[in-house]
Design an enzyme around this catalytic site. Sequence first.
Site, PDB file in Angstrom:
ATOM      1  N   LYS A 247     -44.143  76.475 -20.510  1.00  0.00           N
ATOM      2  CA  LYS A 247     -44.657  75.119 -20.767  1.00  0.00           C
ATOM      3  C   LYS A 247     -46.165  75.153 -20.981  1.00  0.00           C
ATOM      4  CE  LYS A 247     -45.575  70.589 -18.849  1.00  0.00           C
ATOM      5  NZ  LYS A 247     -45.651  69.697 -17.674  1.00  0.00           N
TER       6      LYS A 247
ATOM      7  N   HIS B 199     -49.456  69.810 -24.276  1.00  0.00           N
ATOM      8  CA  HIS B 199     -50.584  68.927 -24.566  1.00  0.00           C
ATOM      9  C   HIS B 199     -51.775  69.274 -23.669  1.00  0.00           C
ATOM     10  CE1 HIS B 199     -47.885  67.605 -21.496  1.00  0.00           C
ATOM     11  NE2 HIS B 199     -48.602  66.576 -21.125  1.00  0.00           N
ATOM     12  N   ARG B 200     -51.481  69.548 -22.389  1.00  0.00           N
ATOM     13  CA  ARG B 200     -52.556  69.861 -21.441  1.00  0.00           C
ATOM     14  C   ARG B 200     -53.235  71.176 -21.815  1.00  0.00           C
ATOM     15  NH1 ARG B 200     -49.641  68.380 -17.680  1.00  0.00           N
ATOM     16  NH2 ARG B 200     -50.388  66.251 -17.744  1.00  0.00           N
TER      17      ARG B 200
ATOM     18  N   THR C 269     -58.458  64.724  -9.807  1.00  0.00           N
ATOM     19  CA  THR C 269     -57.059  64.295  -9.681  1.00  0.00           C
ATOM     20  C   THR C 269     -56.539  64.649  -8.302  1.00  0.00           C
ATOM     21  OG1 THR C 269     -54.845  64.401 -10.661  1.00  0.00           O
ATOM     22  CG2 THR C 269     -56.013  66.460 -10.551  1.00  0.00           C
TER      23      THR C 269
ATOM     24  N   ASN D 273     -53.176  64.907  -8.222  1.00  0.00           N
ATOM     25  CA  ASN D 273     -51.853  65.381  -8.654  1.00  0.00           C
ATOM     26  C   ASN D 273     -51.810  66.914  -8.600  1.00  0.00           C
ATOM     27  OD1 ASN D 273     -49.700  66.291 -10.307  1.00  0.00           O
ATOM     28  ND2 ASN D 273     -49.690  64.352 -11.446  1.00  0.00           N
TER      29      ASN D 273
ATOM     30  N   PHE E 207     -42.647  68.256 -13.962  1.00  0.00           N
ATOM     31  CA  PHE E 207     -42.777  66.973 -13.269  1.00  0.00           C
ATOM     32  C   PHE E 207     -42.692  65.851 -14.304  1.00  0.00           C
ATOM     33  CE2 PHE E 207     -47.123  65.638 -14.452  1.00  0.00           C
ATOM     34  CZ  PHE E 207     -47.604  66.808 -15.006  1.00  0.00           C
ATOM     35  N   GLY E 208     -42.793  64.610 -13.821  1.00  0.00           N
ATOM     36  CA  GLY E 208     -42.845  63.448 -14.712  1.00  0.00           C
ATOM     37  C   GLY E 208     -41.663  63.387 -15.666  1.00  0.00           C
ATOM     38  N   TYR E 209     -41.960  63.238 -16.937  1.00  0.00           N
ATOM     39  CA  TYR E 209     -40.921  63.084 -17.964  1.00  0.00           C
ATOM     40  C   TYR E 209     -40.442  64.426 -18.532  1.00  0.00           C
ATOM     41  CZ  TYR E 209     -42.563  58.215 -17.906  1.00  0.00           C
ATOM     42  OH  TYR E 209     -42.916  56.947 -17.520  1.00  0.00           O
TER      43      TYR E 209
ATOM     44  N   ASP F  63     -56.356  62.331 -18.189  1.00  0.00           N
ATOM     45  CA  ASP F  63     -55.318  61.307 -18.209  1.00  0.00           C
ATOM     46  C   ASP F  63     -54.340  61.671 -19.316  1.00  0.00           C
ATOM     47  OD1 ASP F  63     -54.484  58.967 -16.794  1.00  0.00           O
ATOM     48  OD2 ASP F  63     -54.800  57.819 -18.617  1.00  0.00           O
TER      49      ASP F  63
HETATM   50  P1  IMP Z   1     -51.746  60.074 -15.035  1.00  0.00           P
HETATM   51  O1  IMP Z   1     -52.379  60.908 -16.095  1.00  0.00           O
HETATM   52  O2  IMP Z   1     -51.924  60.630 -13.674  1.00  0.00           O
HETATM   53  O3  IMP Z   1     -52.099  58.631 -15.162  1.00  0.00           O
HETATM   54  O4  IMP Z   1     -50.191  60.129 -15.206  1.00  0.00           O
HETATM   55  C1  IMP Z   1     -49.595  60.326 -16.403  1.00  0.00           C
HETATM   56  C2  IMP Z   1     -48.107  60.267 -16.232  1.00  0.00           C
HETATM   57  O5  IMP Z   1     -47.594  60.726 -17.465  1.00  0.00           O
HETATM   58  C3  IMP Z   1     -47.540  61.183 -15.158  1.00  0.00           C
HETATM   59  O6  IMP Z   1     -47.298  60.539 -13.962  1.00  0.00           O
HETATM   60  C4  IMP Z   1     -46.242  61.601 -15.776  1.00  0.00           C
HETATM   61  O7  IMP Z   1     -45.285  60.626 -15.520  1.00  0.00           O
HETATM   62  C5  IMP Z   1     -46.566  61.611 -17.253  1.00  0.00           C
HETATM   63  N1  IMP Z   1     -46.991  62.946 -17.668  1.00  0.00           N
HETATM   64  C6  IMP Z   1     -48.233  63.384 -17.963  1.00  0.00           C
HETATM   65  N2  IMP Z   1     -48.229  64.674 -18.286  1.00  0.00           N
HETATM   66  C7  IMP Z   1     -46.954  65.069 -18.161  1.00  0.00           C
HETATM   67  C8  IMP Z   1     -46.313  66.331 -18.340  1.00  0.00           C
HETATM   68  O8  IMP Z   1     -46.926  67.367 -18.629  1.00  0.00           O
HETATM   69  N3  IMP Z   1     -44.998  66.318 -18.141  1.00  0.00           N
HETATM   70  C9  IMP Z   1     -44.287  65.229 -17.802  1.00  0.00           C
HETATM   71  N4  IMP Z   1     -44.829  64.049 -17.597  1.00  0.00           N
HETATM   72  C10 IMP Z   1     -46.166  63.975 -17.787  1.00  0.00           C
END
Ligand code: IMP
Length: 196
Positions: free
Chosen positions: A174, A179-180, A9, A11, A151-153, A69
């Site tokens: 967190k 989930h992670r 990744t 990220n 981050f993200g949502y 993912d």
């Molecule tokens: P990808 O796995 O890089 O394709 O991205 C998954 C997307 O889901 C991320 O860009 C976030 O928008 C969202 N996402 C995945 N995991 C999390 C999290 O732990 N918190 C908030 N958003 C998440």
Amino acid sequence: MKLYFYLATKNKNKLEEIRYIIGDEIEVLPVPDYIEFPEETGLTLEENAYLKCEYLSRYIKDSYIVGEDSGLFVEKLNGLPGVSSAIFSGSRNDKKNIEKLLEMMKNIKEKKERKAKFVTIACLIGKGEKKFFKGEIEGIITFQPRGNNGFGYDPIFEIPEIGKTFAELTFEEKNKISHRKKAFQQLKYYLINKLK
Ligand code: IMP
């Protein structure tokens, strides 16, 4: 030599979270700077997690590689944004993704109708392995973003038992329940037990 894997990744948030979850027993190595992953084309989290691994395996040999993912699945939206979570608004923009999701849910007024889950799939390849690990956490999509962490949502995903969004929890809080955490804890013990 210490057990290690490469994490497929770019990220930085994910790398930081996964390093914390895995702890000291296994080293989590970042991808070399020159690697640029192609757009994700898989139709499922599993496919995308594997595609990230497979891409990195063209450059990194004889090592474990882990692809990850994740996505947010909203019950009333038939699982959207799902596999497309990262680019839901058309670009990789967390704020716009959140705005779009809240707009789509504006007529869902009851909290109990706003159920969602975060799902992570981790794929482990290398040394003859191809194995998947899954982690999930259930929550509620809030009406407004709350909190500044993560981050993200994270700002719109509330954990009902705690009454806080992921973004209102500390990094440590967190990553004890996410989930992670659930997916990577399984992967960690799988690798550790394998080498016993
Ligand atoms: P990808 O796995 O890089 O394709 O991205 C998954 C997307 O889901 C991320 O860009 C976030 O928008 C969202 N996402 C995945 N995991 C999390 C999290 O732990 N918190 C908030 N958003 C998440």
